[in-house]
Design a protein around this motif. Structure first.
Motif, short mmCIF file in Angstrom:
data_model
loop_
_atom_site.label_atom_id
_atom_site.label_comp_id
_atom_site.label_asym_id
_atom_site.label_seq_id
_atom_site.Cartn_x
_atom_site.Cartn_y
_atom_site.Cartn_z
N SER A 17 0.83 -1.21 0.00
CA SER A 17 0.00 0.00 0.00
C SER A 17 0.86 1.26 0.00
O SER A 17 0.51 2.26 -0.63
CB SER A 17 -0.97 0.01 1.18
N SER A 126 -5.61 -0.02 -1.76
CA SER A 126 -6.06 -1.16 -0.98
C SER A 126 -5.18 -2.37 -1.32
O SER A 126 -5.10 -2.77 -2.48
CB SER A 126 -7.52 -1.46 -1.34
N SER A 133 -12.06 -9.59 -3.57
CA SER A 133 -13.01 -8.85 -4.40
C SER A 133 -14.05 -9.76 -5.02
O SER A 133 -15.10 -9.30 -5.47
CB SER A 133 -12.27 -8.08 -5.50
N ASP A 141 -14.62 -9.42 3.35
CA ASP A 141 -14.08 -8.09 3.08
C ASP A 141 -14.80 -7.05 3.94
O ASP A 141 -15.87 -6.57 3.59
CB ASP A 141 -14.21 -7.74 1.60
N GLN A 143 -12.94 -4.41 4.85
CA GLN A 143 -12.01 -3.30 4.63
C GLN A 143 -12.63 -2.27 3.68
O GLN A 143 -12.92 -1.14 4.09
CB GLN A 143 -10.70 -3.85 4.05
N GLU A 144 -12.81 -2.63 2.44
CA GLU A 144 -13.30 -1.68 1.45
C GLU A 144 -14.75 -1.26 1.73
O GLU A 144 -15.10 -0.09 1.60
CB GLU A 144 -13.16 -2.22 0.04
N ASN A 145 -15.59 -2.20 2.13
CA ASN A 145 -16.98 -1.86 2.43
C ASN A 145 -17.05 -0.88 3.60
O ASN A 145 -17.85 0.06 3.58
CB ASN A 145 -17.79 -3.12 2.74
N ARG A 148 -15.94 2.60 2.30
CA ARG A 148 -17.01 3.21 1.50
C ARG A 148 -18.11 3.77 2.40
O ARG A 148 -18.60 4.89 2.18
CB ARG A 148 -17.63 2.18 0.55
N PHE A 161 -10.80 3.18 -5.63
CA PHE A 161 -9.90 2.18 -5.06
C PHE A 161 -8.90 1.74 -6.12
O PHE A 161 -9.27 1.43 -7.25
CB PHE A 161 -10.68 0.96 -4.57
N ARG A 163 -6.56 -1.31 -6.24
CA ARG A 163 -6.48 -2.55 -5.48
C ARG A 163 -5.35 -3.44 -5.97
O ARG A 163 -5.21 -3.69 -7.17
CB ARG A 163 -7.80 -3.29 -5.60
#
Length: 194
Positions: A17, A126, A133, A141, A143-145, A148, A161, A163
């Motif tokens: 990252s 990410s 994904s 997941d 993390q991304e949710n 958001r 993102f 990724r």
């Protein structure tokens, strides 16, 4: 434009990252989008867990206000968000707790919560050791949710993102993930410039 560059990975030079956020910021500089860049390393200088302040003039309250002001001053936030145990780093959570402030970045009105921090562009690097994904691990997941949802709650709708996933699945998978992510970085900048 003012860019706030945040890294949260504890892996230092081994961090995917961190590599991606550096590439994103470098691209923004090359394209003349970034007039100023402010860097904050939340792993090297972590914020403590948030606590309420009885005295708004206390040193802790002033530090929290400085974090919020740094965020509010940014037009673009470039955020390094590695997945740790299916979610975000605790250092990133501590930062989010400083910027999600009732009356400042959101408010409750007659129709429910309303975000007040819109108008910012947030690009999130990410990184994930596995594939989340799609496939059977997608349900894990958080993390991304979460990002958001949290950023959307304060009004940020321009959220992108970059990724890199599967980076712990061997050297070839890591290299392929980095190549795809770097291609994605170029496409993000091109899309915004068009």
């Amino acid at each position: 434009m003012n860019v706030l560059h945040l890294d949260t990975s504890a892996l230092g030079g081994h961090s995917v990252s961190r590599q991606l956020t550096a590439s994103i910021v470098a691209q923004l500089r090359r394209d003349g989008v970034a007039s100023t860049v402010t860097y904050r390393d939340l792993a090297a200088e972590p914020l403590p867990h948030w606590q309420p302040h009885a005295d708004a003039s206390s040193e802790a309250a002033q530090k929290d206000e400085a974090v919020l002001q740094q965020f509010l001053a940014a037009d673009i936030v470039v955020l390094g968000a590695p997945m740790y145990n299916f979610s975000i780093t605790s250092t990133l959570k501590a930062w989010l707790d400083r910027i999600m402030v009732a009356g400042r970045t959101f408010r409750y009105g007659p129709n429910g919560p309303e975000g007040l921090a819109g108008g910012k562009r947030v690009v999130i690097a990410s990184s994930r050791g596995g594939i989340y994904s799609q496939g059977p691990a997608a349900a894990m997941d958080f993390q991304e949710n979460y990002l958001r949802t949290a950023l959307g709650f304060i009004g940020i709708t321009d959220l992108e993102f970059v990724r890199a996933e599967g980076v712990a699945m061997g050297d070839e998978a890591r290299q392929k993930a980095l190549e795809q992510a770097n291609t994605s970085i170029g496409q993000l900048v091109l899309r915004k410039a068009a």
